[in-house]
Design a protein around this motif. Sequence first.
Motif, PDB file in Angstrom:
ATOM      1  N   ARG A  48       0.677  -1.095   0.001  1.00 11.24           N
ATOM      2  CA  ARG A  48       0.089   0.091   0.087  1.00 11.24           C
ATOM      3  C   ARG A  48       0.884   1.266   0.054  1.00 11.24           C
ATOM      4  O   ARG A  48       0.569   2.209  -0.784  1.00 11.24           O
ATOM      5  CB  ARG A  48      -0.946   0.018   1.153  1.00 11.24           C
ATOM      6  N   TRP A  49       1.833   1.237   0.653  1.00  7.64           N
ATOM      7  CA  TRP A  49       2.840   2.480   0.903  1.00  7.64           C
ATOM      8  C   TRP A  49       4.181   2.065   1.014  1.00  7.64           C
ATOM      9  O   TRP A  49       4.790   2.176   2.147  1.00  7.64           O
ATOM     10  CB  TRP A  49       2.501   3.170   2.179  1.00  7.64           C
ATOM     11  N   GLY A 286       1.572   2.159  -5.251  1.00  6.77           N
ATOM     12  CA  GLY A 286       1.416   1.283  -4.335  1.00  6.77           C
ATOM     13  C   GLY A 286       2.076  -0.242  -4.857  1.00  6.77           C
ATOM     14  O   GLY A 286       1.284  -1.017  -4.582  1.00  6.77           O
TER      15      GLY A 286
END
Length: 300
Positions: A48-49, A286
């Motif tokens: 995601r990050w 991401g």
Amino acid sequence: MNRPIPLLLAAGAMTGLAAVPPSLAQVGPPRVLVFQEALKGTDAASLRWPLAVAAASDDEVVVADASPPRLLRFRKVGVSWQLDRAVPMGGAPAGLAWDGKRYIASLRQGAGLVAFEGQDLAQRRLPLPRGVVPGAVAVGPDGGLLLYDAAKRSVLRLSPEGAAASEVVVGDDVTALAATPAGGFFAAVAAEGSVRHFDAGGKLDATWKLPAFERVPAWPSGLVAEPGGSLLVVDRHVGRVLVLDAAGQVTGVGSRSGWEPGLLLFPAGIARLPGGLVVVADEGNGRAQLFRRSAQGAGP
């Protein structure tokens, strides 16, 4: 945690606001990265990050993710890459490196410097000198560690177990480190869009200002010192990878800003696999992306 995307900056990086500086506009350095594969994970454990990457071999890459803080290991199976393991971390990653035996992560939120060891990625916290706020991390040719201390704005030379050996005052915020075979190191100073080189004795002997692109200043967020002497620099603002020679001149460019496979959006880190592939933490999209180095001017 939502990933911050500065849309105005992204738009500026992808639209014609001004002429490209002469150093890039006349002939332009060749395109030297060819997209290979994107690493995302699975529905149960997807990136995601992603903020940092490291590689143990040509068949193993790890990605440090901040949402939630996890270390994800990908392994090559046949011709494709698959998520092999995901383990939680005690804080968001500030840096990640492979020291030949284990992964070393510097973590925020007071989590310190942590070694991830063995097949299970078992965690062991390494002791640090009192008051150190760990940031970017790299591994030297002798197996020792380079660690940016955000509290003193200095780079610490540490033993493999975290004992301090010496300190080099940088005086500015450092976003990435890369060790050189001669015992020196490169430090990315994002706020001034430059890369500094310090020799084995800790003396500053070169500062290379990175070229802007269409009014967007360079923001170096990742470094890799290649065996042949070139330096790979991730430019977060523009979504590209610059190749610098031993004199700090741009000799190649990889990728550009965007969402499609092979393009980068606010990349946050880079690592080199032993066989020459490079992996980039593509934070804004991401994912992590694998690229092959090319001297033929191919790639986006």
